[in-house]
Design a protein around this motif. Structure first.
Motif, PDB file in Angstrom:
ATOM      1  N   CYS A 170       0.864  -1.184   0.000  1.00 32.92           N
ATOM      2  CA  CYS A 170       0.000   0.000   0.000  1.00 32.92           C
ATOM      3  C   CYS A 170       0.901   1.235   0.000  1.00 32.92           C
ATOM      4  CB  CYS A 170      -0.904   0.005   1.228  1.00 32.92           C
ATOM      5  SG  CYS A 170      -1.737   1.595   1.466  1.00 32.92           S
ATOM      6  N   ALA A 171       0.715   2.099  -0.986  1.00 23.91           N
ATOM      7  CA  ALA A 171       1.613   3.231  -1.166  1.00 23.91           C
ATOM      8  C   ALA A 171       1.310   4.371  -0.197  1.00 23.91           C
ATOM      9  CB  ALA A 171       1.531   3.726  -2.603  1.00 23.91           C
ATOM     10  N   HIS A 172       0.274   4.191   0.604  1.00 17.54           N
ATOM     11  CA  HIS A 172      -0.155   5.266   1.511  1.00 17.54           C
ATOM     12  C   HIS A 172      -0.388   6.559   0.745  1.00 17.54           C
ATOM     13  CE1 HIS A 172       2.079   2.921   4.893  1.00 17.54           C
ATOM     14  NE2 HIS A 172       0.930   2.364   4.570  1.00 17.54           N
ATOM     15  N   CYS A 173      -0.981   6.417  -0.426  1.00 20.36           N
ATOM     16  CA  CYS A 173      -1.163   7.579  -1.287  1.00 20.36           C
ATOM     17  C   CYS A 173      -2.484   8.272  -1.013  1.00 20.36           C
ATOM     18  CB  CYS A 173      -1.094   7.157  -2.749  1.00 20.36           C
ATOM     19  SG  CYS A 173      -2.459   6.085  -3.239  1.00 20.36           S
ATOM     20  N   GLY A 174      -3.405   7.580  -0.358  1.00 17.70           N
ATOM     21  CA  GLY A 174      -4.667   8.218  -0.005  1.00 17.70           C
ATOM     22  C   GLY A 174      -5.659   8.358  -1.151  1.00 17.70           C
ATOM     23  N   LEU A 175      -5.337   7.752  -2.297  1.00 17.47           N
ATOM     24  CA  LEU A 175      -6.282   7.861  -3.416  1.00 17.47           C
ATOM     25  C   LEU A 175      -7.610   7.184  -3.113  1.00 17.47           C
ATOM     26  CD1 LEU A 175      -4.512   7.404  -6.843  1.00 17.47           C
ATOM     27  CD2 LEU A 175      -5.029   9.461  -5.568  1.00 17.47           C
ATOM     28  N   CYS A 176      -7.571   6.220  -2.201  1.00 13.74           N
ATOM     29  CA  CYS A 176      -8.795   5.495  -1.897  1.00 13.74           C
ATOM     30  C   CYS A 176      -9.739   6.318  -1.019  1.00 13.74           C
ATOM     31  CB  CYS A 176      -8.469   4.173  -1.209  1.00 13.74           C
ATOM     32  SG  CYS A 176      -7.322   4.343   0.174  1.00 13.74           S
ATOM     33  N   SER A 208      -7.555   2.890   3.567  1.00 10.50           N
ATOM     34  CA  SER A 208      -6.263   2.314   3.902  1.00 10.50           C
ATOM     35  C   SER A 208      -5.966   2.460   5.395  1.00 10.50           C
ATOM     36  CB  SER A 208      -5.175   3.000   3.088  1.00 10.50           C
ATOM     37  OG  SER A 208      -3.925   2.648   3.572  1.00 10.50           O
ATOM     38  N   CYS A 240      -7.929   2.129  -6.302  1.00 11.53           N
ATOM     39  CA  CYS A 240      -6.562   2.019  -5.790  1.00 11.53           C
ATOM     40  C   CYS A 240      -5.648   1.586  -6.925  1.00 11.53           C
ATOM     41  CB  CYS A 240      -6.515   0.996  -4.671  1.00 11.53           C
ATOM     42  SG  CYS A 240      -4.841   0.499  -4.261  1.00 11.53           S
ATOM     43  N   MET A 272     -10.431  -3.043  -0.035  1.00  7.47           N
ATOM     44  CA  MET A 272     -10.697  -3.093   1.407  1.00  7.47           C
ATOM     45  C   MET A 272     -11.909  -3.947   1.736  1.00  7.47           C
ATOM     46  SD  MET A 272      -8.321  -1.485   2.595  1.00  7.47           S
ATOM     47  CE  MET A 272      -7.111  -0.486   1.777  1.00  7.47           C
TER      48      MET A 272
HETATM   49  S1  SF4 Z   1      -5.248   3.948  -2.857  1.00  6.34           S
HETATM   50 FE1  SF4 Z   1      -5.352   3.547  -0.683  1.00  6.34          FE
HETATM   51  S2  SF4 Z   1      -5.061   1.347  -0.512  1.00  6.34           S
HETATM   52 FE2  SF4 Z   1      -4.390   1.940  -2.518  1.00  6.34          FE
HETATM   53  S3  SF4 Z   1      -2.209   2.269  -2.331  1.00  6.34           S
HETATM   54 FE3  SF4 Z   1      -3.190   4.252  -2.045  1.00  6.34          FE
HETATM   55  S4  SF4 Z   1      -3.496   4.410   0.156  1.00  6.34           S
HETATM   56 FE4  SF4 Z   1      -3.049   2.277  -0.287  1.00  6.34          FE
END
Ligand code: SF4
Ligand code: SF4
Ligand code: SF4
Lengths: 464, 225
Positions: free
Chosen positions: A63-69, A88, A131, A137
């Motif tokens: 999980c890239a911890h990108c917060g797109l979700c 996430s 994601c 999830m």
């Molecule tokens: S979209 Fe959410 S679950 Fe997917 S990589 Fe980014 S933070 Fe992780």
């Protein structure tokens, strides 16, 4: 106290235990016992090691911890975009910690996980589409629920729900006798208006074996009658099994995988016994997911398919309308703005998005159908999925969750919502009760019956 | 020192890095389980592969998925960063000279202007992505020190490379630093979250197969990501 009398790690297996748990009003005693419930870290960790394989493990790690979700989750949206509702975060702070701590977690932590797993995710699988890594999830939370269930940390209603499935093989205390009686009773009642109508039980080699949601015989038996009317008018050779007629699975929401398997096997056994050409399920999303989409895996079928073709009600209805088995009187088509609720459980989970729109094209006057936005596989959860609807303790959070659907419906300007899914139907009913936005909602069966062009010979004689 | 770093050490790095990544791929595939994942991989391979392909392609394309289309700003940063980070080192002329000397073959090399641009692009996009972690609460809550460390490991060879390229300060020092950080980066690939260089494809393929087989593909409806 390692385990309570009501709240413990043992599934409800007997009628006695079931009644005992039920008698604990609102689960007061159950939740009090939960405060003392001991976590068996070794068992928890052993279970994780056995079941946390490539997919889930990798998802947790990469999980890239990108917060797109974040924005993809309707619960994040309706809860003031609080970071605590980022998908996430929800999983990393629960399942992620269990894994990190190798199962050495406290009672308090497990109760926190329970809150998150059942009140902050409806397993609607929407975030998985947004994601970049394809981390879903909904799948992870189902997994977490299984871990929590195995340790006894499950909401009272769902402990009972899966207990019902274990004891009665139905989500409610509908026994085989109750079910068969309901069928007979409904057939008698309906026959007055529809001469020759039957609800054949346990007929061998029929074209269709029909299965339903236990709520139907229990609370709205007219739904069973409506199914019978439509099969009758369409001239189908159909039957219902006396055993294995219930296709819902609260155990799936509870994370009681053993029970899931048992129930689905019961339905499949009915198929093998009666040997129908195919099976058709009622207008229910999660029932379909349980018996058709996930069920084959629970029972270990290598092809991932039920023993016979098994379709959702919308698929049968579209087919019956397309082939002219059912005819719509054009004068009776819906002539008011109407919208459609896409059930995650058969749209995002089985791609049944266009078929419902095909039905719409037959039953709604052109120009009156208004799409929700977004829709189809991008649609939002009704707000009550994954067991959320039924859990008293989380009622308040559920009511907040309903707001997304409320806004979506309000934006369409429609007063009528078609919801071919029991759970969505319930959520929309509750939504109207809670927010009074002046809408009506309906399954497809009653709508279609109201606009049928019925062949002369099927009408009662005395009407002539 | 230089000879060691670009000789035995480099080969060791390549072996560990690429070998390690290969192991991760193999372990991923071995860890798939039709019953746990609830996807009948074997029974419906052709539907599965179609879904996997659809899923991977959609996310490699900046307008292929809804999440990319609705967030153009992020998408731009994301692609700028990844294109810079992946393309530059492979096609850089200096790297190719090394390849030629050691292995006797080389890849087509980028004109140096393009290479400079791509490097800057990666560095700037990387910094913006890092800033974003601090700026947005929904990303901040997810971010840990580990995430910053990954970014440092990834950007270090690019930054040192740029410094060496413009011959600021001691060229030999920065060149050595560039090689060392580059090797650290390569060595980190299989052992950290950077393993997503290959596991991205695995994970995407897996969810793509899920959709392609169980979640709609067999109903003839292809998912619009
Ligand atoms: S979209 Fe959410 S679950 Fe997917 S990589 Fe980014 S933070 Fe992780
Ligand atoms: S599955 Fe649905 S409810 Fe759960 S985190 Fe994802 S989007 Fe939110
Ligand atoms: S209740 Fe309906 S909308 Fe909500 S998650 Fe289930 S299927 Fe989706």
């Amino acid at each position: 106290m390692p385990e309570g009398i009501l709240c413990n790690k043992t599934p409800i297996k007997t009628d006695e235990q079931l009644k005992l748990t039920l008698s604990d009003s609102r689960g007061t005693k159950y939740y009090a016992e939960m405060l003392e419930l001991e976590v068996d870290s070794d068992a928890l960790w052993a279970l994780v090691q056995k079941t946390l394989k490539s997919r889930t493990k990798t998802w947790l790690e990469i999980c890239a911890h990108c917060g797109l979700c974040a924005e993809s989750c309707f619960l994040y949206q309706v809860n003031g975009r609080t970071p605590k509702q980022v998908p996430s975060y929800k999983i990393q702070s629960t399942l992620g910690q269990i894994v990190k701590k190798k199962g050495k977690v406290t009672n308090e932590f497990m109760r926190h996980c329970m809150d998150v797993a059942w009140s902050q995710c409806t397993c609607c699988n929407r975030c998985g589409m947004y994601c970049p890594h394809g981390i879903d999830m909904g799948v992870m939370f189902s997994y977490l629920r299984g871990l929590l269930y195995s340790q006894g940390f499950v909401p009272w209603e769902l402990k009972i729900g899966s207990g019902m499935h274990r004891v009665y093989r139905a989500q409610m205390d509908v026994t085989t006798e109750d079910w068969v009686e309901t069928c007979e009773w409904m057939a008698e009642e309906t026959e007055e208006e529809w001469p020759g109508l039957e609800i054949p039980v346990d007929k061998q080699d029929a074209d269709i074996m029909y299965t339903c949601n236990a709520r139907e015989p229990k609370h709205y038996p007219e739904d069973v009658a409506e199914a019978a009317i439509l099969f009758h008018v369409a001239g189908e050779n159909w039957t219902v099994p006396s055993e294995g007629w219930e296709q819902t699975s609260l155990s799936m929401f509870a994370g009681d995988w053993e029970c899931c398997k048992d129930n689905v096997q019961n339905v499949y056994d009915a198929i093998e016994r009666l040997n129908p050409k195919r099976a058709i399920g009622t207008e229910c999303g999660h029932a379909h997911r349980a018996t058709v989409i996930e069920g084959p895996y629970w029972t270990g079928r290598p092809d991932g398919l039920p023993p016979r073709p098994y379709i959702h009600y919308v698929e049968w209805l579209a087919e019956a309308l397309r082939t002219g088995k059912l005819k719509i009187d054009p004068a009776k088509r819906i002539k008011e703005p109407v919208t459609l609720q896409d059930s995650c459980n058969y749209v995002r989970n089985q791609g049944l998005k266009d078929i419902t729109r095909e039905i719409i094209s037959y039953i709604v006057e052109p120009g009156f159908f208004v799409e929700m936005s977004p829709n189809k596989e991008h649609n939002y959860c009704c707000g009550g999925g994954g067991g959320f609807n039924g859990i008293g303790m989380y009622r308040e959070q559920r009511n907040v969750a309903l707001r997304k659907k409320m806004d979506q419906i309000l934006d369409t300007g429609c007063k009528l919502v078609i919801a071919p899914c029991h759970n969505c139907w319930d959520a929309i009913r509750d939504l109207e009760e809670e927010y009074e936005i002046g809408i009506r909602w309906s399954f497809l069966k009653p709508l279609v019956i109201g606009m049928l062009d019925v062949p002369e010979h099927m009408l009662p004689k005395d009407e002539e | 020192m230089y000879d060691f770093l670009t000789g035995p050490m480099l080969w060791l790095t390549f072996a560990v890095s690429f070998g390690g990544l290969l192991v991760r791929v193999v372990l991923y595939i071995k860890g798939l389980s039709q019953q746990l994942d609830r996807v009948a991989y074997r029974a419906h391979m052709s539907y599965g592969l179609k879904g996997a392909f659809n899923s991977i392609i959609s996310f490699l394309n900046p307008i292929g998925a809804r999440v990319w289309r609705i967030r153009p700003g992020f998408t731009l940063m994301f692609f700028a960063f990844h294109i810079g980070v992946v393309i530059t080192p492979i096609f850089l002329i200096a790297h190719n000279v090394m390849l030629q000397e050691n292995l006797g073959f080389s890849l087509p090399a980028l004109p140096s202007g393009v290479a400079d641009f791509l490097t800057w692009m990666a560095v700037v996009a990387g910094l913006l992505l890092t800033l974003r972690r601090v700026a947005f609460p929904e990303v901040r809550i997810l971010t840990t020190g580990y995430d910053y460390l990954m970014m440092v490991i990834t950007l270090a060879p690019f930054v040192t490379g740029l410094i060496a390229r413009y011959a600021i300060g001691d060229y030999q020092f920065w060149l050595t630093a560039h090689i060392i950080t580059g090797e650290i980066w390569l060595l980190s690939l299989p052992f950290t979250k950077l393993s997503h260089v290959v596991l991205f494809f695995m994970s995407r393929a897996q969810i793509g197969m899920d959709y392609g087989i169980k979640r709609g593909g067999m109903k003839g409806s292809s998912l619009s990501w």
